[in-house]
Write a protein that holds these residues in place. Structure first.
Motif, short mmCIF file in Angstrom:
data_model
loop_
_atom_site.label_atom_id
_atom_site.label_comp_id
_atom_site.label_asym_id
_atom_site.label_seq_id
_atom_site.Cartn_x
_atom_site.Cartn_y
_atom_site.Cartn_z
N ASN A 1 0.80 -1.22 0.00
CA ASN A 1 0.00 0.00 0.00
C ASN A 1 0.84 1.27 0.00
O ASN A 1 0.35 2.33 0.39
CB ASN A 1 -0.93 0.01 1.22
N LYS A 2 2.09 1.16 -0.42
CA LYS A 2 2.97 2.31 -0.34
C LYS A 2 3.75 2.49 -1.64
O LYS A 2 4.27 1.52 -2.20
CB LYS A 2 3.93 2.16 0.84
N LEU A 3 3.83 3.73 -2.12
CA LEU A 3 4.59 4.06 -3.30
C LEU A 3 5.67 5.07 -2.93
O LEU A 3 5.49 5.90 -2.04
CB LEU A 3 3.69 4.69 -4.37
N LYS A 4 6.79 4.98 -3.65
CA LYS A 4 7.91 5.90 -3.40
C LYS A 4 8.15 6.71 -4.67
O LYS A 4 8.12 6.17 -5.79
CB LYS A 4 9.17 5.13 -3.04
N GLY A 5 8.37 8.00 -4.49
CA GLY A 5 8.67 8.86 -5.62
C GLY A 5 9.60 9.97 -5.22
O GLY A 5 10.37 9.86 -4.27
N MET A 6 9.54 11.06 -5.94
CA MET A 6 10.39 12.22 -5.70
C MET A 6 9.68 13.20 -4.76
O MET A 6 8.51 13.51 -4.96
CB MET A 6 10.67 12.93 -7.04
N ALA A 7 10.38 13.63 -3.71
CA ALA A 7 9.83 14.66 -2.82
C ALA A 7 9.90 15.98 -3.57
O ALA A 7 10.88 16.71 -3.51
CB ALA A 7 10.63 14.72 -1.52
N ALA A 8 8.82 16.31 -4.30
CA ALA A 8 8.87 17.41 -5.27
C ALA A 8 8.42 18.74 -4.71
O ALA A 8 8.87 19.79 -5.16
CB ALA A 8 8.03 17.05 -6.49
N SER A 9 7.48 18.71 -3.76
CA SER A 9 6.97 19.95 -3.16
C SER A 9 6.53 19.62 -1.75
O SER A 9 5.83 18.63 -1.53
CB SER A 9 5.81 20.50 -3.99
N PRO A 10 6.94 20.43 -0.74
CA PRO A 10 6.76 20.03 0.66
C PRO A 10 5.32 20.05 1.14
O PRO A 10 4.46 20.75 0.60
CB PRO A 10 7.60 21.06 1.41
N GLY A 11 5.08 19.26 2.20
CA GLY A 11 3.77 19.21 2.83
C GLY A 11 3.34 17.79 3.07
O GLY A 11 3.75 16.86 2.35
N LEU A 12 2.52 17.59 4.10
CA LEU A 12 1.99 16.28 4.45
C LEU A 12 0.48 16.40 4.57
O LEU A 12 -0.03 17.19 5.38
CB LEU A 12 2.58 15.79 5.77
N VAL A 13 -0.26 15.66 3.74
CA VAL A 13 -1.72 15.76 3.75
C VAL A 13 -2.35 14.39 3.58
O VAL A 13 -1.71 13.44 3.11
CB VAL A 13 -2.24 16.69 2.62
N GLU A 14 -3.61 14.30 3.97
CA GLU A 14 -4.42 13.12 3.71
C GLU A 14 -5.67 13.55 2.95
O GLU A 14 -6.17 14.66 3.14
CB GLU A 14 -4.81 12.43 5.02
N GLY A 15 -6.16 12.66 2.10
CA GLY A 15 -7.37 12.98 1.35
C GLY A 15 -7.74 11.84 0.43
O GLY A 15 -7.04 10.82 0.34
N LEU A 16 -8.87 12.00 -0.25
CA LEU A 16 -9.34 10.99 -1.19
C LEU A 16 -8.70 11.18 -2.55
O LEU A 16 -8.52 12.32 -3.01
CB LEU A 16 -10.87 11.05 -1.31
N ALA A 17 -8.36 10.09 -3.19
CA ALA A 17 -7.70 10.14 -4.50
C ALA A 17 -8.70 10.45 -5.60
O ALA A 17 -9.84 9.99 -5.58
CB ALA A 17 -7.01 8.81 -4.79
N ARG A 18 -8.24 11.21 -6.56
CA ARG A 18 -8.99 11.44 -7.80
C ARG A 18 -8.02 11.19 -8.94
O ARG A 18 -7.11 11.97 -9.19
CB ARG A 18 -9.52 12.87 -7.86
N VAL A 19 -8.19 10.06 -9.63
CA VAL A 19 -7.28 9.69 -10.71
C VAL A 19 -7.76 10.33 -12.01
O VAL A 19 -8.91 10.14 -12.42
CB VAL A 19 -7.20 8.16 -10.86
N ILE A 20 -6.88 11.10 -12.63
CA ILE A 20 -7.18 11.83 -13.86
C ILE A 20 -6.17 11.43 -14.92
O ILE A 20 -4.97 11.50 -14.70
CB ILE A 20 -7.09 13.36 -13.61
N ARG A 21 -6.67 11.01 -16.07
CA ARG A 21 -5.76 10.62 -17.14
C ARG A 21 -5.76 11.61 -18.30
O ARG A 21 -4.95 11.50 -19.22
CB ARG A 21 -6.10 9.21 -17.65
N SER A 22 -6.68 12.59 -18.28
CA SER A 22 -6.68 13.62 -19.31
C SER A 22 -7.33 14.88 -18.76
O SER A 22 -8.07 14.84 -17.77
CB SER A 22 -7.44 13.15 -20.57
N ALA A 23 -7.07 16.00 -19.44
CA ALA A 23 -7.60 17.29 -18.99
C ALA A 23 -9.12 17.32 -19.05
O ALA A 23 -9.76 18.09 -18.32
CB ALA A 23 -7.02 18.41 -19.85
#
Length: 604
Positions: A497-519
């Motif tokens: 249940n965990k993904l690792k990526g680049m720490a690109a912009s600071p902040g720690l938040v929780e929320g519901l995901a919204r997956v968007i594949r196009s504008a």
């Protein structure tokens, strides 16, 4: 132990129904069977940052022109010491890149050449940037002037009287060739300063790492944040229009912004409406030359052609202003944090080291705005005009009987379109019927089926065996391809249940995901959600005030997604590899932009 690796492109099948996808693209842009040993010896990563969807044959010219121009400035202009360009190949409709290292024996000489050539640009930056703007605007003007006129029943009498000696097919063919040439020229201009912008930042970055080995990439990036660049002007213009509408008591005229004509008519009928409409009109040139996509696809929706998009953003801003929200980009806070961090670093240096730090920081801040500004002038404005002209040509050829749908031309490569024009000119000139429809109907129909099949399968993040250590600097800074991110894509260091990526912009938040594949899906985004996408576009900025965080599949510290998120004060994790494929809308996430982790806390 056997090293973990990604699939080989030669063993990765096409989606059912897309088996013939290779025939859509140039021979030099696909993995060839007779080069298998060589191609499998290279590591390729998917550039979904720039090309997040499969592209139709005509759209592939954006890959060719961009990749070639990127490489030439490293390899032939500035002689960047450690890196040539990147090779590009298409696989299952997606673009894969492989960095080309400079020959080690050439590096000492290239250092000398780079200092001379890049040094001239750095030393004359303001003058050369102003010259660049003039060149790009001239190129846009030439593109705007391109015309595709239908072939008449006969050559005009004036041409007879003037002894022109040509027919109407000559300007038609010239117009097509000129449009392609201008597009190619545009991509040359695109990279004239961009690689230098990255190089200057990378030089500053490496100095900080050498002097402070434990300093985070994010902390270094903070020292150049809080910039004012033209890329943010379109969104700024919308905010000004929203504030003006509230000031003039016009807010309730924007209840249905999807109906542009009715909305503008309601505004016009109100006191103060003419003033608002004048501001609306004034903002459009040039700031509505902005696409909801990224400029690489022919069907990108540009604000100037789809006024419901910017008008919808204005309406949303009006609602937020009325709720008492602050819709402005937090420039003052970003600049204050920038100066705080910078001063802390200064206090740890003295003497020559401090002087070197100041010089490298000053250069990075001077050149950094271009890293974003070029995006508005090239991907958005220039490419918007180019695609508009190409759609005009497609309609002309549709009306001449070559295909059924207005945009069918984009299922042909640019050289195939030249052949269609030759057929059109030949048949018109000799007074016979064109051959085109017999040849093109089955070809376009087959390619539409292939494109639909390709869109059913997301791309693998990479191909073949990755190197033990990623060292190529631009690959790391722009795309976020690091040894750590590759390990995460291969499942190392990531839990279920965990993904690792680049720490690109600071902040720690929780929320519901919204997956968007196009504008086109942006209207689905709800306040407080976490936006998950293959990549974001700068033109998505108006939704950044609604969401809690951003997560992308690809992107390094200097990617547009990372920079824009930092400038809008939005937590972000980029370069996860496959977040948009494994995360589902409605799942509860914890996004840590300080450490680059994304955790699924609960199912939808």
């Amino acid at each position: 132990m056997t090293q973990a690796k990604f699939p080989s492109p030669y063993e990765l099948p096409a989606p059912a129904g897309a088996e013939d996808w290779r025939s859509m693209y140039p021979y030099y842009m696909t993995f060839r069977d007779d080069l298998r040993a060589e191609e499998e010896g290279k590591f390729w990563f998917c550039d979904s940052q720039h090309w997040p969807q499969p592209f139709r044959p005509f759209e592939s010219l954006t890959v060719e022109f961009a990749v070639k121009a990127l490489g030439q400035y490293n390899t032939r202009h500035y002689m960047v010491p450690p890196a040539n360009g990147v090779e590009a190949r298409f696989h299952n409709g997606y673009c894969y890149l492989s960095p080309v290292a400079a020959p080690p024996e050439d590096i000492p000489k290239r250092v000398e050449l780079f200092m001379q050539r890049a040094g001239y640009y750095f030393g004359n930056w303001d003058r050369l940037i102003e010259n660049w703007r003039k060149k790009v605007l001239a190129c846009i003007g030439e593109m705007e002037a391109v015309r595709f006129d239908p072939l008449p029943e006969m050559v005009p009498m004036e041409w007879i009287e003037s002894g022109a000696g040509i027919d109407n097919t000559v300007p038609l063919l010239d117009a097509y060739d000129k449009a392609i040439s201008l597009c190619y020229r545009t991509w040359n201009y695109h990279f004239e300063f961009l690689n230098l912008g990255y190089a200057a930042y990378l030089d500053f970055f490496m100095f900080c790492k050498q002097n402070f080995p434990s300093i985070s990439d994010l902390l270094i990036a903070k020292m150049v944040q809080g910039v004012n660049v033209d890329l943010f002007r379109p969104d700024d213009e919308l905010k000004k229009l929203a504030h003006l509408a509230v000031e003039l008591d016009l807010a309730n005229a924007f209840a249905n912004p999807a109906d542009v004509a009715a909305t503008l008519a309601r505004v016009a009928a109100r006191p103060g409406g003419e003033r608002w409409l004048a501001a609306w009109k004034g903002a459009q040139d040039p700031w509505f030359n902005f696409t909801s996509g990224n400029g690489f696809y022919a069907d990108d929706k540009y604000w100037c052609e789809h006024l419901d998009i910017p008008l919808g953003y204005v309406a949303d801003y009006i609602v937020r202003i009325q709720k008492g929200e602050n819709i402005e980009r937090p420039v003052a806070a970003l600049q204050a944090e920038r100066e705080r961090v910078t001063q802390e670093v200064r206090e740890l240096l003295d003497g020559e080291a401090l002087a070197t730090f100041e010089g490298k920081l000053g250069l990075a801040r001077t050149v950094f705005p271009y890293v974003e500004d070029h995006n508005f002038y090239i991907e958005h404005w220039s490419m918007g005009v180019f695609w508009r002209k190409m759609r005009e040509l497609s309609v002309l050829l549709q009306q001449a009987g070559f295909w059924t749908d207005a945009n069918d031309m984009f299922y042909l490569g640019r050289n195939e379109v030249r052949d269609v024009l030759a057929d059109h000119c030949m048949s018109w000139g000799v007074g016979a019927k064109p051959i085109g429809r017999k040849h093109l109907d089955p070809l376009i129909a087959a390619r539409k089926k292939t494109m639909a099949a390709l869109a059913t399968q997301p791309p693998k993040p990479a191909l073949n065996t990755p190197p033990e250590v990623i060292t190529e600097p631009f690959t790391i800074m722009l795309w976020g391809i690091t040894s750590e991110s590759i390990g995460a894509w291969l499942g190392r260091g990531s839990g279920e249940n965990k993904l690792k990526g680049m720490a690109a912009s600071p902040g720690l938040v929780e929320g519901l995901a919204r997956v968007i594949r196009s504008a086109d899906q942006l209207s689905e985004v709800q306040p407080g959600e976490i936006l998950v996408a293959p990549v974001t576009a700068p033109s998505w900025a108006p939704v950044f005030g609604k969401i809690a965080a951003t997560v992308t599949d690809i992107g390094g510290m200097m990617s547009h997604a990372s920079i824009v998120c930092r400038e809008y004060g939005l937590p972000a994790v980029t370069g996860t590899g496959n977040a948009s494929s494994v995360i589902k809308t409605g799942q509860r996430l914890r996004v840590d932009g300080n450490t680059g982790t994304v955790e699924v806390l609960a199912e939808a």
